[in-house]
Motif scaffolding. Structure first.
Motif, short mmCIF file in Angstrom:
data_model
loop_
_atom_site.label_atom_id
_atom_site.label_comp_id
_atom_site.label_asym_id
_atom_site.label_seq_id
_atom_site.Cartn_x
_atom_site.Cartn_y
_atom_site.Cartn_z
N ASP A 75 0.83 -1.19 0.00
CA ASP A 75 0.00 0.00 0.00
C ASP A 75 0.88 1.26 0.00
O ASP A 75 0.62 2.20 -0.73
N ALA A 76 1.93 1.27 0.80
CA ALA A 76 2.78 2.45 0.92
C ALA A 76 3.79 2.57 -0.22
O ALA A 76 4.17 3.67 -0.60
N PHE A 77 4.25 1.43 -0.71
CA PHE A 77 5.27 1.40 -1.76
C PHE A 77 4.78 0.52 -2.90
O PHE A 77 5.16 -0.65 -2.99
N PRO A 78 3.91 1.05 -3.77
CA PRO A 78 3.32 0.23 -4.83
C PRO A 78 4.38 -0.47 -5.70
O PRO A 78 5.34 0.15 -6.13
N GLY A 79 4.20 -1.77 -5.87
CA GLY A 79 5.10 -2.55 -6.70
C GLY A 79 6.38 -2.98 -6.02
O GLY A 79 7.18 -3.70 -6.60
N ALA A 80 6.59 -2.53 -4.80
CA ALA A 80 7.83 -2.88 -4.08
C ALA A 80 7.71 -4.26 -3.45
O ALA A 80 6.61 -4.75 -3.19
N ALA A 81 8.85 -4.88 -3.21
CA ALA A 81 8.91 -6.18 -2.55
C ALA A 81 10.02 -6.15 -1.52
O ALA A 81 11.11 -5.64 -1.78
N LEU A 82 9.73 -6.70 -0.36
CA LEU A 82 10.70 -6.75 0.72
C LEU A 82 11.24 -8.17 0.82
O LEU A 82 10.47 -9.13 0.83
N ALA A 83 12.54 -8.29 0.88
CA ALA A 83 13.17 -9.61 1.02
C ALA A 83 14.01 -9.61 2.29
O ALA A 83 14.74 -8.65 2.56
N ILE A 84 13.87 -10.67 3.06
CA ILE A 84 14.67 -10.82 4.27
C ILE A 84 15.44 -12.12 4.15
O ILE A 84 14.86 -13.19 3.98
N GLY A 85 16.73 -12.00 4.20
CA GLY A 85 17.60 -13.17 4.08
C GLY A 85 18.63 -13.13 5.18
O GLY A 85 18.61 -12.27 6.06
N GLY A 86 19.54 -14.04 5.11
CA GLY A 86 20.57 -14.03 6.13
C GLY A 86 21.74 -14.91 5.76
O GLY A 86 21.59 -15.90 5.05
N SER A 146 16.04 5.28 3.97
CA SER A 146 15.92 6.44 4.86
C SER A 146 15.42 6.00 6.23
O SER A 146 14.85 4.91 6.39
N ASP A 147 15.63 6.86 7.21
CA ASP A 147 15.12 6.58 8.56
C ASP A 147 13.60 6.36 8.52
O ASP A 147 13.08 5.48 9.20
N GLY A 148 12.90 7.17 7.74
CA GLY A 148 11.45 7.05 7.65
C GLY A 148 11.01 5.74 7.03
O GLY A 148 10.05 5.12 7.50
N THR A 149 11.69 5.30 5.99
CA THR A 149 11.35 4.02 5.36
C THR A 149 11.60 2.87 6.33
O THR A 149 10.76 1.98 6.48
N LEU A 150 12.73 2.89 7.01
CA LEU A 150 13.01 1.85 8.00
C LEU A 150 11.97 1.86 9.12
O LEU A 150 11.49 0.81 9.54
N ARG A 151 11.63 3.04 9.57
CA ARG A 151 10.63 3.15 10.64
C ARG A 151 9.29 2.60 10.17
O ARG A 151 8.61 1.89 10.90
N TYR A 152 8.90 2.93 8.94
CA TYR A 152 7.64 2.42 8.39
C TYR A 152 7.66 0.90 8.32
O TYR A 152 6.69 0.24 8.67
N LEU A 153 8.77 0.33 7.87
CA LEU A 153 8.87 -1.14 7.77
C LEU A 153 8.78 -1.78 9.15
O LEU A 153 8.13 -2.83 9.31
N LEU A 154 9.38 -1.17 10.16
CA LEU A 154 9.29 -1.71 11.52
C LEU A 154 7.87 -1.59 12.07
O LEU A 154 7.38 -2.52 12.73
N LEU A 155 7.22 -0.48 11.81
CA LEU A 155 5.82 -0.34 12.24
C LEU A 155 4.94 -1.38 11.54
O LEU A 155 4.06 -1.97 12.17
N LEU A 194 3.17 8.64 3.51
CA LEU A 194 3.07 7.36 4.21
C LEU A 194 2.03 7.38 5.33
O LEU A 194 1.72 6.32 5.89
N LEU A 195 1.48 8.54 5.66
CA LEU A 195 0.55 8.62 6.78
C LEU A 195 -0.78 7.92 6.51
O LEU A 195 -1.30 7.22 7.39
N ALA A 196 -1.34 8.06 5.33
CA ALA A 196 -2.60 7.37 5.02
C ALA A 196 -2.41 5.85 5.00
O ALA A 196 -3.22 5.13 5.59
N PRO A 197 -1.36 5.32 4.34
CA PRO A 197 -1.15 3.86 4.42
C PRO A 197 -0.91 3.39 5.85
O PRO A 197 -1.39 2.31 6.24
N LEU A 198 -0.22 4.19 6.66
CA LEU A 198 -0.01 3.82 8.05
C LEU A 198 -1.34 3.77 8.80
O LEU A 198 -1.59 2.84 9.58
N ALA A 199 -2.21 4.73 8.56
CA ALA A 199 -3.52 4.73 9.21
C ALA A 199 -4.32 3.49 8.82
O ALA A 199 -5.00 2.90 9.67
N ARG A 200 -4.22 3.06 7.57
CA ARG A 200 -4.94 1.84 7.15
C ARG A 200 -4.36 0.62 7.85
O ARG A 200 -5.10 -0.28 8.27
N LEU A 201 -3.04 0.57 8.01
CA LEU A 201 -2.41 -0.54 8.75
C LEU A 201 -2.87 -0.54 10.21
O LEU A 201 -3.19 -1.60 10.76
#
Length: 134
Positions: A1-12, A36-45, A71-78
């Motif tokens: 919703d916040a980042f249309p078309g984006a994909a998050l991958a977590i590996g290790g 950015s700090d804001g993007t990281l914060r949004y991902l953690l939220l 990012l505030l409207a997508p955060l409100a929906r979350l």
């Protein structure tokens, strides 16, 4: 919703987790250190709000800090989705987030104000309370 078309991958590797964000138009994924700090914060939220085992109560104090206004409207929906499974208390000074939260069916808005240096909820009576004896 916040980042249309984006994909998050977590590996290790070697016991370390790595986060990569793929976004349309970028030739390679961005590592956590490049976000950015804001993007990281949004991902953690997002991780906290979409937990498969939500807590009974979650308090978010000024979650809008460092976030881009878009990012505030997508955060409100979350937050609205999470409020269907858990009790959430959100403290915010951002009118855009407050308005977006007010549009969520699971959200109830209470506005506090200052009266003579005291934070109060208008229209309610203060509880009876006195300092305990020492």
């Amino acid at each position: 919703d916040a980042f249309p078309g984006a994909a998050l991958a977590i590996g290790g590797t070697d016991g370390y987790l790595e986060v990569e964000l793929r976004q349309p138009g970028l030739l390679r994924p961005l590592k956590a250190a490049e976000l950015s700090d804001g993007t990281l914060r949004y991902l953690l939220l997002t991780a906290a709000l979409l937990s498969p085992r939500p807590p009974a109560l979650m308090i978010l104090n000024e979650p809008e800090t460092s976030l881009h206004p878009d990012l505030l409207a997508p955060l409100a929906r979350l937050i609205g989705r999470a409020a269907e499974r858990s009790q959430l208390v959100v403290v915010s000074h951002a009118p855009a987030l407050v308005d977006a939260l007010a549009a969520q069916p699971a959200c109830r808005h209470l506005s506090l104000c200052k009266e003579l240096g005291e934070t109060v909820l208008p229209g309610t009576e203060a509880p009876a309370w006195a300092w305990p004896e020492r």
